[in-house]
Design a protein around this motif. Structure first.
Motif, PDB file in Angstrom:
ATOM      1  N   ALA A 209       4.124  11.984   4.098  1.00 29.93           N
ATOM      2  CA  ALA A 209       3.585  10.730   4.630  1.00 29.93           C
ATOM      3  C   ALA A 209       3.022   9.860   3.514  1.00 29.93           C
ATOM      4  CB  ALA A 209       2.505  11.033   5.665  1.00 29.93           C
ATOM      5  N   GLY A 210       2.313  10.467   2.571  1.00 24.57           N
ATOM      6  CA  GLY A 210       1.761   9.706   1.463  1.00 24.57           C
ATOM      7  C   GLY A 210       2.837   9.078   0.589  1.00 24.57           C
ATOM      8  N   LEU A 211       3.879   9.850   0.308  1.00 26.04           N
ATOM      9  CA  LEU A 211       4.974   9.328  -0.509  1.00 26.04           C
ATOM     10  C   LEU A 211       5.719   8.207   0.210  1.00 26.04           C
ATOM     11  CD1 LEU A 211       6.360  12.663  -1.985  1.00 26.04           C
ATOM     12  CD2 LEU A 211       5.047  10.911  -3.178  1.00 26.04           C
ATOM     13  N   PHE A 212       5.931   8.372   1.516  1.00 23.86           N
ATOM     14  CA  PHE A 212       6.591   7.316   2.292  1.00 23.86           C
ATOM     15  C   PHE A 212       5.757   6.037   2.252  1.00 23.86           C
ATOM     16  CE2 PHE A 212       7.237   4.983   6.267  1.00 23.86           C
ATOM     17  CZ  PHE A 212       8.618   4.812   6.244  1.00 23.86           C
ATOM     18  N   ALA A 213       4.428   6.186   2.334  1.00 27.73           N
ATOM     19  CA  ALA A 213       3.551   5.022   2.316  1.00 27.73           C
ATOM     20  C   ALA A 213       3.601   4.282   0.983  1.00 27.73           C
ATOM     21  CB  ALA A 213       2.107   5.448   2.611  1.00 27.73           C
ATOM     22  N   VAL A 214       4.007   4.958  -0.076  1.00 21.69           N
ATOM     23  CA  VAL A 214       4.151   4.313  -1.381  1.00 21.69           C
ATOM     24  C   VAL A 214       5.542   3.727  -1.557  1.00 21.69           C
ATOM     25  CG1 VAL A 214       4.235   4.705  -3.871  1.00 21.69           C
ATOM     26  CG2 VAL A 214       2.400   5.709  -2.520  1.00 21.69           C
ATOM     27  N   PHE A 215       6.573   4.542  -1.309  1.00 22.98           N
ATOM     28  CA  PHE A 215       7.924   4.141  -1.677  1.00 22.98           C
ATOM     29  C   PHE A 215       8.538   3.115  -0.731  1.00 22.98           C
ATOM     30  CE2 PHE A 215       7.603   8.186  -3.976  1.00 22.98           C
ATOM     31  CZ  PHE A 215       7.951   7.739  -5.235  1.00 22.98           C
ATOM     32  N   TYR A 216       8.272   3.226   0.548  1.00 23.90           N
ATOM     33  CA  TYR A 216       8.886   2.264   1.473  1.00 23.90           C
ATOM     34  C   TYR A 216       8.431   0.833   1.172  1.00 23.90           C
ATOM     35  CZ  TYR A 216      10.814   0.162   5.655  1.00 23.90           C
ATOM     36  OH  TYR A 216      11.526  -0.647   6.510  1.00 23.90           O
ATOM     37  N   PRO A 217       7.121   0.568   1.022  1.00 25.82           N
ATOM     38  CA  PRO A 217       6.727  -0.801   0.671  1.00 25.82           C
ATOM     39  C   PRO A 217       7.269  -1.262  -0.676  1.00 25.82           C
ATOM     40  CG  PRO A 217       4.854   0.400   1.540  1.00 25.82           C
ATOM     41  CD  PRO A 217       5.948   1.413   1.312  1.00 25.82           C
ATOM     42  N   LEU A 218       7.274  -0.371  -1.683  1.00 25.50           N
ATOM     43  CA  LEU A 218       7.765  -0.774  -3.001  1.00 25.50           C
ATOM     44  C   LEU A 218       9.229  -1.193  -2.957  1.00 25.50           C
ATOM     45  CD1 LEU A 218       6.210   1.748  -5.572  1.00 25.50           C
ATOM     46  CD2 LEU A 218       5.744  -0.694  -5.341  1.00 25.50           C
ATOM     47  N   VAL A 219      10.039  -0.453  -2.199  1.00 23.53           N
ATOM     48  CA  VAL A 219      11.475  -0.725  -2.172  1.00 23.53           C
ATOM     49  C   VAL A 219      11.818  -1.833  -1.181  1.00 23.53           C
ATOM     50  CG1 VAL A 219      13.744   0.260  -1.690  1.00 23.53           C
ATOM     51  CG2 VAL A 219      12.045   1.612  -2.926  1.00 23.53           C
ATOM     52  N   LEU A 240      -4.189   8.901   2.487  1.00 25.76           N
ATOM     53  CA  LEU A 240      -3.271   9.985   2.833  1.00 25.76           C
ATOM     54  C   LEU A 240      -3.236  11.040   1.728  1.00 25.76           C
ATOM     55  CD1 LEU A 240      -0.289   8.066   4.478  1.00 25.76           C
ATOM     56  CD2 LEU A 240      -1.703   9.821   5.571  1.00 25.76           C
ATOM     57  N   PHE A 241      -3.199  10.597   0.477  1.00 26.24           N
ATOM     58  CA  PHE A 241      -3.224  11.554  -0.627  1.00 26.24           C
ATOM     59  C   PHE A 241      -4.577  12.253  -0.710  1.00 26.24           C
ATOM     60  CE2 PHE A 241       0.325   8.951  -2.577  1.00 26.24           C
ATOM     61  CZ  PHE A 241       1.273   9.934  -2.415  1.00 26.24           C
ATOM     62  N   GLY A 242      -5.649  11.521  -0.398  1.00 25.12           N
ATOM     63  CA  GLY A 242      -6.964  12.154  -0.364  1.00 25.12           C
ATOM     64  C   GLY A 242      -7.051  13.220   0.713  1.00 25.12           C
TER      65      GLY A 242
END
Length: 478
Positions: A209-219, A240-242
């Motif tokens: 979930a944390g990775l999706f929250a980073v990569f989806y907006p960036l891409v 999420l990472f916390g």
């Protein structure tokens, strides 16, 4: 434990699988512009095609090692190789880009299940006097794959075998995958597994979930016009990472086996090394931009692009050799010097791109590309050693999984970040867009250089392990 009589044959099979993984990771880069033309993909889709493999791989690496311990290395290796092969078929036959992206992620997941079993197999089946030779064969797969991947991608894309075009870069995996599965079934020993190993689904879910929250907006953010929900999703990544970190500690206190053992955080070299490694691998994502610049902007063929990048790959091999000799003695000073070489080389490439414009030719980039490759090989090799130097033997498997996951996540982040910078500036022309992405890449390297101050100093008379040193070719190109 008796030595398995077919262990060397089994090693050949597993090393072949690692080689295929390396080749396939590299092979897609030079085919991206051709895929875009034939499938009519958007710009963000190119980022997903390239980064999807690394994301799937990263999310599965640590879990794959745990599953191998729990259910048996042979079973997981065969499962991973079979999944990789089926996903390659799906990618080769993909009728539209969504299917291709899903297949790339599935390929990464298959590799994440398969690759961790190889090192475990070597340490479990080979005696101490045999392991150096076995590790030599294993490590050789990485530079060979790094060299062969782009070249094979260029050759297959241009050859258009049986009218398959770019699809051949995925379909070529099929006979090799079938051979590897059959070979593993015949040669790998079916040792009793360890029932005590557990998988941490809660931790995996939070990390995903944390990775999706980073990569989806960036891409996707730029193509969507950065709506408020995309910004909110990106901001949600931090909590999420916390929450993931808290869950890992709580899971460990309850006697469970978290994805990342909180005990690893006590190793300064491992923690600081991951921060530097993430920065360096993020910066290497600029090769995604250079591929588009050469082919779409300057009209290079896929093969010509692959040949243009060949000096960098050769430089990586040289950097590995230099690091194995000098990094244990110089420690963080060597790592910092390697990052400086990277920055200078990348700045030289940026100047040539800007100065020559549409007159740029591949041979002009030979010297700075060799320097860039030497820097990558030297830095990543030294960081592998620094990260693993303090780790206790019984924690080596978990720490190695963390290190390799960092490499994959850095690679995916670089493609997402630098690709977004490039496409957002494309309206000003290819030269300006590429120069902007390279400037950001240099900035990320500068951040990594600053963080090297947190690395531990080399101990007098001490030595740094060069575990997985040969793996840096693959890491740099992903």
């Amino acid at each position: 434990m008796a030595r398995h009589p077919l262990r060397w044959w089994a090693l050949a099979v597993t090393v072949l699988a690692v080689l295929v993984d390396m080749v396939d990771n590299q092979i897609v880069s030079v085919a991206l512009p051709t895929i875009q033309r034939q499938l009519g993909t958007g710009e963000a889709a190119l980022q997903w095609i390239s980064a999807g493999y690394a994301l799937g791989f990263a999310l599965t690496l640590i879990t794959g090692g745990r599953l191998g311990d729990r259910y048996g290395r042979k079973r997981l290796f065969v499962l991973g190789m079979a999944a990789f092969t089926v996903a390659s078929l799906l990618a080769g036959l993909a009728p539209q880009v969504g299917v291709l992206i899903a297949a790339r992620v599935a390929q990464g997941i298959g590799s994440g299940l398969m690759v961790p079993q190889v090192l475990s197999f070597i340490f479990a089946e080979f005696a101490e006097d045999e392991r150096p030779k076995a590790m030599t064969y294993y490590s050789a797969a990485f530079p060979i794959g790094g060299l062969a991947g782009p070249l094979l991608g260029g050759v297959l894309t241009e050859a258009n075998l049986f009218g398959s075009g770019w699809r051949a870069i995925f379909l070529v995996n099929l006979p090799i995958g079938v051979l590897a599965v059959a070979g593993a079934l015949l040669t790998m020993p079916a040792r009793p597994h360890t029932a005590g190993q557990r998988v941490d689904p809660g931790g995996l879910g939070l990390l995903t979930a944390g990775l999706f929250a980073v990569f989806y907006p960036l891409v996707q953010g730029r193509e969507l016009g950065w709506p408020s929900w995309v910004i909110t999703l990106l901001v949600a990544a931090a909590p999420l990472f916390g929450l993931f970190a808290y869950q890992q500690r709580a899971h460990a206190r309850r006697g469970g086996e978290p994805l990342i053992s909180p005990g690893l955080l006590r190793y300064r070299g491992l923690v600081a090394g991951q921060a530097v490694m993430f920065s360096v691998n993020t910066a290497v994502g600029v090769f995604f931009v250079l591929t588009l610049h050469l082919q779409v902007g300057l009209g290079f063929s896929p093969l010509a692009t692959a040949l243009t990048f060949l000096p960098a790959t050769l430089g990586i091999v040289v950097g590995n050799v230099v690091a194995m000799r000098m990094a244990p003695r110089l420690g963080r000073s060597f790592t910092a010097a390697g990052i400086v070489v990277l920055m200078v080389s990348l700045a030289a490439i940026a100047v040539l791109v800007w100065w020559l414009g549409m007159a740029l030719r591949g041979w002009v980039l030979i010297v700075p590309e060799v320097g860039f490759g030497v820097g990558i090989g030297a830095v990543l090799n030294s960081l592998f050693g620094t990260s693993m130097a303090e780790v206790k033997p019984y924690e080596a498997g978990s720490a190695s999984g963390v290190v390799n996951t960092t490499v994959q996540l850095g690679t995916a982040t670089g493609i997402a970040l630098l690709g977004t910078v490039f496409f957002s500036r494309l309206g000003s022309g290819f030269v300006a867009a590429t120069a902007a992405a390279m400037a950001v890449s240099i900035g990320v390297l500068l951040l990594g250089l600053v963080v090297t101050a947190a690395l531990p100093r080399v101990r007098p008379g001490g030595d740094s392990s060069d575990v997985a040193g040969g793996m840096t070719t693959g890491a740099a190109k992903r």
